[in-house]
Design an enzyme around this catalytic site. Structure first.
Site, PDB file in Angstrom:
ATOM      1  N   LYS A 197       0.841  -1.201   0.000  1.00 47.64           N
ATOM      2  CA  LYS A 197       0.000   0.000   0.000  1.00 47.64           C
ATOM      3  C   LYS A 197       0.873   1.246   0.000  1.00 47.64           C
ATOM      4  O   LYS A 197       2.075   1.171   0.291  1.00 47.64           O
ATOM      5  CB  LYS A 197      -0.906  -0.010   1.241  1.00 47.64           C
ATOM      6  CG  LYS A 197      -0.139   0.042   2.563  1.00 47.64           C
ATOM      7  CD  LYS A 197      -1.056  -0.225   3.760  1.00 47.64           C
ATOM      8  CE  LYS A 197      -0.254  -0.222   5.051  1.00 47.64           C
ATOM      9  NZ  LYS A 197      -1.054  -0.703   6.187  1.00 47.64           N
TER      10      LYS A 197
ATOM     11  N   MET B 157      10.053  24.590   1.604  1.00 46.94           N
ATOM     12  CA  MET B 157       9.307  23.708   0.706  1.00 46.94           C
ATOM     13  C   MET B 157      10.237  22.916  -0.216  1.00 46.94           C
ATOM     14  O   MET B 157      10.077  21.709  -0.397  1.00 46.94           O
ATOM     15  CB  MET B 157       8.321  24.528  -0.134  1.00 46.94           C
ATOM     16  CG  MET B 157       7.386  23.658  -0.948  1.00 46.94           C
ATOM     17  SD  MET B 157       6.246  24.607  -1.969  1.00 46.94           S
ATOM     18  CE  MET B 157       5.208  25.364  -0.749  1.00 46.94           C
TER      19      MET B 157
ATOM     20  N   TYR C 291      13.867  31.265   7.019  1.00 50.08           N
ATOM     21  CA  TYR C 291      12.637  31.921   7.477  1.00 50.08           C
ATOM     22  C   TYR C 291      12.635  32.106   8.989  1.00 50.08           C
ATOM     23  O   TYR C 291      12.946  31.175   9.736  1.00 50.08           O
ATOM     24  CB  TYR C 291      11.418  31.074   7.106  1.00 50.08           C
ATOM     25  CG  TYR C 291      11.073  31.091   5.636  1.00 50.08           C
ATOM     26  CD1 TYR C 291      10.781  32.289   4.987  1.00 50.08           C
ATOM     27  CD2 TYR C 291      11.027  29.917   4.913  1.00 50.08           C
ATOM     28  CE1 TYR C 291      10.443  32.296   3.645  1.00 50.08           C
ATOM     29  CE2 TYR C 291      10.692  29.911   3.570  1.00 50.08           C
ATOM     30  CZ  TYR C 291      10.402  31.108   2.936  1.00 50.08           C
ATOM     31  OH  TYR C 291      10.066  31.115   1.617  1.00 50.08           O
TER      32      TYR C 291
ATOM     33  N   ARG D 259     -10.939  -0.394  14.715  1.00 51.45           N
ATOM     34  CA  ARG D 259     -10.731   0.390  13.497  1.00 51.45           C
ATOM     35  C   ARG D 259     -11.604  -0.294  12.449  1.00 51.45           C
ATOM     36  O   ARG D 259     -12.827  -0.280  12.564  1.00 51.45           O
ATOM     37  CB  ARG D 259      -9.239   0.443  13.141  1.00 51.45           C
ATOM     38  CG  ARG D 259      -8.887   1.515  12.150  1.00 51.45           C
ATOM     39  CD  ARG D 259      -7.382   1.574  11.854  1.00 51.45           C
ATOM     40  NE  ARG D 259      -6.872   0.354  11.242  1.00 51.45           N
ATOM     41  CZ  ARG D 259      -5.636   0.216  10.786  1.00 51.45           C
ATOM     42  NH1 ARG D 259      -4.769   1.221  10.883  1.00 51.45           N
ATOM     43  NH2 ARG D 259      -5.237  -0.909  10.236  1.00 51.45           N
TER      44      ARG D 259
HETATM   45  C1  PLP Z   1      -0.383  -1.656   6.934  1.00 52.78           C
HETATM   46  C2  PLP Z   1      -1.011  -2.943   7.327  1.00 52.78           C
HETATM   47  C3  PLP Z   1      -0.246  -4.109   7.424  1.00 52.78           C
HETATM   48  C4  PLP Z   1       1.269  -4.117   7.331  1.00 52.78           C
HETATM   49  O1  PLP Z   1       1.791  -3.622   8.548  1.00 52.78           O
HETATM   50  P1  PLP Z   1       3.362  -3.524   8.793  1.00 52.78           P
HETATM   51  O2  PLP Z   1       3.459  -3.052  10.200  1.00 52.78           O
HETATM   52  O3  PLP Z   1       3.900  -2.535   7.823  1.00 52.78           O
HETATM   53  O4  PLP Z   1       3.933  -4.875   8.585  1.00 52.78           O
HETATM   54  C5  PLP Z   1      -0.911  -5.300   7.639  1.00 52.78           C
HETATM   55  N1  PLP Z   1      -2.259  -5.332   7.790  1.00 52.78           N
HETATM   56  C6  PLP Z   1      -3.018  -4.215   7.743  1.00 52.78           C
HETATM   57  C7  PLP Z   1      -4.494  -4.327   7.923  1.00 52.78           C
HETATM   58  C8  PLP Z   1      -2.422  -2.987   7.517  1.00 52.78           C
HETATM   59  O5  PLP Z   1      -3.179  -1.877   7.478  1.00 52.78           O
END
Ligand code: PLP
Length: 376
Positions: free
Chosen positions: A39, A317, A269, A137
């Site tokens: 991801k 930036m 800045y 969550r």
């Molecule tokens: C991001 C995520 C992972 C991977 O987690 P890591 O700590 O990067 O290994 C696995 N399962 C879910 C549901 C996640 O959101």
């Protein structure tokens, strides 16, 4: 390594990625599949190339956050199953089906909606059901009996996976991981008794795997961070991590200009840095738009000519100013290391995160799109 023409670039080592993957694979053990989490553009490493390397290594599954991320991988020709971990919204369903992505389902209402969509399109759709085992969550909190009733009422979807996610797997001062494991185990057991035995059952991301939170492997592990070379430090009385992984990504930036400033001169800045004596400074071609955290202003470090040197004043930036009084050979066009290693000096995402008051994940994901990714 030849000097590359980019102002700021990330070197990504395919070989280190392969080694990290092999360490994950060995820790998971025989008979346990690996679902590699790619991801957020593979945590800033470039999801397409990372996926290609892992597929060549034999990874069974990939996981992404969104339908758009999964569709990008399909367009790049990635053939393995891809799980969309945050679910698929009804509006996204046509794109998800087109890309043959596997949805995760997070509530029984979503399950019934997916069943309707599948029926309308005349397909049987495989999905993974996410159980909220206590993180609060994503995932369903429904009781096993309700889940079983919902599963029995569906006709065009097939439960191919059950999953949950740990909130505190590296924290040995908390009992949350054991509580979540017990909760998930009870759901698995009750579903099994009702005749539902999905082939894929997974709950362990990097930390659960690294600290051997057995028996949480089940049929598949789901690491992200470890593949890129990181394991979070544990709290409390933890076993030594079993993974042998190292950072995959090195981040460089070029020096644009160098100047001498007198005692009392203010930098950047707000003039928040004031020179205590005459000094030599360099301005780098990377700023917060490239992912150099603004919170490193006046307190971060970079590696210049093999030495850790301070960031002076505010990170801008597009620009960051550093102290090169101790490394006076540096000139415009030379490179410094924002993340990586030069000789004995090293700076990884966890060290940068501590200085910036954030986490390593955010440092890696924050490396901007205009930083060229170069695969070596
Ligand atoms: C991001 C995520 C992972 C991977 O987690 P890591 O700590 O990067 O290994 C696995 N399962 C879910 C549901 C996640 O959101």
């Amino acid at each position: 390594m030849p000097v590359l023409p980019y102002r700021s670039y990330a070197l990504i080592s395919r070989e280190q990625l392969r080694q990290n993957y092999r360490s994950v694979r060995a820790a998971a053990g025989p008979g346990v599949a690996v679902m590699a989490v790619v991801k957020a553009d593979a945590y800033g490493h470039g999801a397409e190339e990372v996926a290609r390397v892992l597929v060549a290594e034999g990874v069974e599954w990939l996981a992404v956050s969104s339908v758009a991320e999964g569709a990008t991988l399909r367009r790049a020709g990635i053939p393995v199953p891809i799980l969309v971990m945050t679910g698929v919204l009804p509006q996204e369903w046509p794109a998800a089906a087109e890309a043959k992505l596997t949805p995760s389902v997070h509530s029984l209402d979503d399950l019934r909606a997916l069943d309707r969509l599948a029926r309308e399109s005349g397909q049987i759709v495989d999905y993974h059901l996410k159980i909220d085992s206590g993180m609060n969550r994503m995932g369903t909190r429904a009781a096993a009996a309700e889940i079983i009733a919902a599963l029995r009422s569906t006709t065009h979807v097939r439960l191919s996976g059950l999953m949950t996610h740990f909130a505190s797997a590296a924290d040995y001062t908390s009992t949350q991981t054991d509580e979540q494991t017990d909760y998930f185990s009870r759901v698995i057991e009750q579903l099994r008794e009702a005749g539902f035995t999905p082939p894929h059952i997974h709950m362990s991301s990097t930390n659960a795997l690294a600290y051997r939170r057995n028996p949480s492997w089940l049929t598949m592990v789901r690491p992200g961070h470890a593949l890129y070379g990181y394991v979070s430090p544990a709290r409390g009385n933890a076993p030594k991590p079993v993974l042998n992984v190292k950072p995959v990504l090195t981040w460089k930036a070029k020096i644009l200009t160098v100047k001498e400033i007198p005692e009392g001169a203010r930098v950047g800045y707000g003039g928040v840095f004031r020179a205590a004596g005459p000094m030599r400074i360099a301005v780098l071609a990377a700023g917060y738009a490239d992912g150099v955290s603004h919170r490193l202003s006046n307190k971060g470090k970079v590696i210049a000519a093999g030495k850790l040197v301070p960031i002076l004043g505010t990170v801008c930036m597009d620009l960051t100013t550093i102290d090169i009084s101790q490394t006076p050979t540096l000139a415009p066009g030379d490179e410094v290391t924002l993340l990586g290693r030069e000789g004995d000096a090293s700076l990884d995402a966890q060290q940068i995160a501590r200085m910036a008051g954030t986490i390593s994940y955010a440092i890696l994901c924050g490396i901007g799109a205009r930083v060229e990714r170069v695969y070596v």
